[in-house]
Write an enzyme that holds these catalytic residues in place. Sequence first.
Site, short mmCIF file in Angstrom:
data_model
loop_
_atom_site.label_atom_id
_atom_site.label_comp_id
_atom_site.label_asym_id
_atom_site.label_seq_id
_atom_site.Cartn_x
_atom_site.Cartn_y
_atom_site.Cartn_z
CD GLU A 161 -11.56 -22.43 -5.37
OE1 GLU A 161 -12.66 -22.87 -5.75
OE2 GLU A 161 -11.44 -21.42 -4.66
CB CYS A 178 -15.47 -27.27 -11.22
SG CYS A 178 -15.83 -26.39 -9.69
#
Length: 485
Positions: free
Chosen positions: A243, A278
């Site tokens: 991720e 993010c």
Amino acid sequence: MTHWIAGDWVSGEGEMIQSLSPYNSEVVWKGESATEAQVESAVNAARNAFIEWKKLPFENRQAIVERFAELVKDNADSIAEVIAKETGKPFWETKTEAGAMVGKIAISIRAYHERTPYKEREAAGNKIVLRHRPLGVMAVFGPYNFPGHLPNGHIVPALLAGNTVVLKPSEQTPWTSEVIMKLWQKAGLPKGVINLVQGARSTGEALANAKGIDGLLFTGSANTGHILHRQFAGDTGKMLALEMGGNNPMVISKAFGDLDATVYTIVQSAFISAGQRCTCARRLYVPEGEKGDALLARLVDVTKNIHVDQPFSETTPFMGSQISIAAAEFILNAQKKLQALGGELLLEARSLGHAFVSPGIIDATNVAELPDEEYFGPLLQVIRYTTLAQAVELANDTRYGLSAGLVSTDDSEWDYFVEHIRAGIVNRNRQLTGASGDAPFGGPGASGNLKPSAYYAADYCAYPMASMEGDACEIPEQLSPGLTL
């Protein structure tokens, strides 16, 4: 004692590391990092514990996880305080992280049953059975921006499935992981089921290179993720789930609706957590013309009044600091580079001392070749466009694909956007940083390879075992050609 290995707290034998509070530069944690030999001990402890842990009935594993959840609830404020001191995020925000940890546990329990169930059926005289089995020893690499919540989203599904874990947190947030490991210890977790190793790059490399791990769950930067991907290339015996970040686009339509509601949504997308999520918006596509001009003027006016301060300030801040002085300098240098390429400052990001940076907005419309970089902080690039098709084409011009968003009251524009945009998380009239815990989290391209978070983490913590079963061997009425019995 900074490492938890085989159920014991031990001191590191490597180099000294310390965690500095980014808003006042005070040392809040220090210790010696784990050596390669200590990492190997942690992996071996996890391997030994795996033998009995996987045999434990699911209900017993669930009971321990739920005891941990209760301990997190009981200690939510102290967890939030530690996270605030280590990350510089406002206390109100870190309180939500502690709450999210508990919520993700409930999601993970439900996901175990729904994503990896036991199933059987009859077919052609055979019993067809689907079971799921744990992978083994899982290495978990945690990030600094959500040092409690994000590792928790990997650890809990891994444990529920019957795996054991070696956690290597970010070297910038070791204290948070130490506090949380002590709660796992109080929850009654058997020795070696979770192991904690602290350290920087060398510790991470030792864990990633360890022969005894069966999988690695990583949340962090694209650069580190790509190093791991190359390292694991050709090693089909280990599961690698990445991720990573995103250069996330947010498109504002001419039909954006209420001005202040739109500005609020942009601010929440770009500057929440001081831009250190993010999924934060990095590129803002604004239509040419008076409506776009008015929107930008209001956005600049609101953004320059964002309150930036220490986590526990009496006047509650919206934004805290960057994770470190180096991270703050990175944002200021990125702003200078964009200016040198032709960007025009609409609101200058400024150093406010220690690791504080005020939010910045830069018009990058005239930058001929806009760098495809993730500026992990409060720096928003604005690009003006003429048609929605052009905006979507520009938005897709990135190697990343984590999140994207459209602000529009026009349903036909949304239909076009959701059909043509390339991203794993795509929101309409909502902040880009908004994501549901029971939905996939991740995206294509350089943003990662799998979606091992929350509900869908169950998929990557167990492998399916398909069986065709009968009570005894049988001879068919007609033998296969060429056989005689």
